[in-house]
Design a protein around this motif. Sequence first.
Motif, PDB file in Angstrom:
ATOM      1  N   CYS A  31       6.354 -11.376   1.129  1.00  0.00           N
ATOM      2  CA  CYS A  31       6.467 -12.464   0.439  1.00  0.00           C
ATOM      3  C   CYS A  31       7.970 -12.664   0.169  1.00  0.00           C
ATOM      4  O   CYS A  31       8.538 -13.637  -0.291  1.00  0.00           O
ATOM      5  N   HIS A  89       0.727 -10.293   3.930  1.00  0.00           N
ATOM      6  CA  HIS A  89       0.643 -10.137   2.413  1.00  0.00           C
ATOM      7  C   HIS A  89      -0.208  -9.396   1.900  1.00  0.00           C
ATOM      8  O   HIS A  89      -0.395  -8.433   1.435  1.00  0.00           O
ATOM      9  N   CYS A 100       5.135 -13.125  -5.498  1.00  0.00           N
ATOM     10  CA  CYS A 100       4.906 -11.703  -5.032  1.00  0.00           C
ATOM     11  C   CYS A 100       6.067 -11.119  -4.638  1.00  0.00           C
ATOM     12  O   CYS A 100       6.952 -11.621  -3.668  1.00  0.00           O
ATOM     13  N   CYS A 125       6.057  -8.473  -2.583  1.00  0.00           N
ATOM     14  CA  CYS A 125       5.533  -7.521  -1.245  1.00  0.00           C
ATOM     15  C   CYS A 125       6.725  -7.795  -0.416  1.00  0.00           C
ATOM     16  O   CYS A 125       7.463  -8.652  -0.313  1.00  0.00           O
ATOM     17  N   ILE A 156      -0.081  -5.468   0.059  1.00  0.00           N
ATOM     18  CA  ILE A 156      -0.537  -5.434  -1.380  1.00  0.00           C
ATOM     19  C   ILE A 156      -1.772  -4.263  -1.152  1.00  0.00           C
ATOM     20  O   ILE A 156      -1.584  -3.351  -1.949  1.00  0.00           O
TER      21      ILE A 156
HETATM   22 ZN   LIG Z   1       3.048 -10.810  -0.896  1.00  0.00          ZN
END
Ligand SMILES: [Zn+2]
Length: 357
Positions: free
Chosen positions: A283, A302, A278, A280, A306
Amino acid sequence: MDAIQASERSESGDPGRSPLANRLLMQIPANRAEEFWYLGADYGAGIVVSGAQSLSAVSHHKDELAERPLMVDRRRYAGAKRPSGTMLFTRSWIETQRQMNLPVVLTDSGYVAQADRSALVAILEQTVRVGTGVTAVLPVSSSWLTDDGVKHLVGEINQHRVPVALVLEHTADPLSTQWAVAGLKHLLEQARSPVSLLCTDLSGIGALAHGAAWAAVGVTSSLRHLYPADSPGPPYGTPPAKYAIVPRLLSFMKVERILEGWAQTQQHDDLVEDLWRCACSECGNRTMDRFATCADVSLSAHNASILDDLQQQVTSPASWTSAIDGALGWYQWIEDEYHLIWEPPRFMNAWLPRSRR
Ligand SMILES: [Zn+2]
């Protein structure tokens, strides 16, 4: 004049005039408000603090109220001993929100059971009486989204002309059926005052794409819909199950299942890890097996990140359909490559246009 006595109708009849800078909010429990307080703060995501203690939790952050949209949802409508929508609002609940200058004042409504028009009308009439800037919280049985139900719902909302925030009741996902999504779409099209969603999940992105004024996504399963009074929902055990959004699958997925997918990539060299990596802001390109041990607030950060990305990408019904198509393609890929048959969440098919099903 006492604000609560004001009798003028709300003038905020245009979703474009919503005072919210960012239309997606994260709904957090009041008893964990400190833990989740800064969720999404970097990119201006608002929060809805939920539960009987939410005003008190917010009062600890009085100086920060101008920095991001903030609301309080008393959730008097939840639990086994929920009052009916015919119960009177609590004056101090509404007055205190006004004194705090919260961007949207939410009513502390009781529950509206199937076909209980008197409860629905009682909430809407009281909201008209308390005056401008107040949004009627409508915690309703999902049966209000059937053809007949939604016709009455639209009729009453349009007669009273106040903004409403729906809380949809279901044991799992209130927007998992085609009739329920069709009802919500009809309501969003036909209502002449802003319609929003409290206590929702990924379908909140779809609702925004179809014209909802704002949507609040719960950080815990119990804040992602309203459980029926006779089915109180999680936590069933301790600790409760954790769910993380897998971006390419457009799904809140149990962390155990994410670990199952991740384990496959570790056992088979030909399977790419990208699905479980991930990018993001929380992360930072780490793999999602970290969710097994990370703090709840990191997992929620997270999810919030998202959701914020999704909100930027999904700006129309067509882009929402396209996001669902992409995710269904990845589910098929998992079946083909991993030989794992994972059923896509039912909301996906429910939101697809009728011609596609
Ligand atoms: Zn993430």
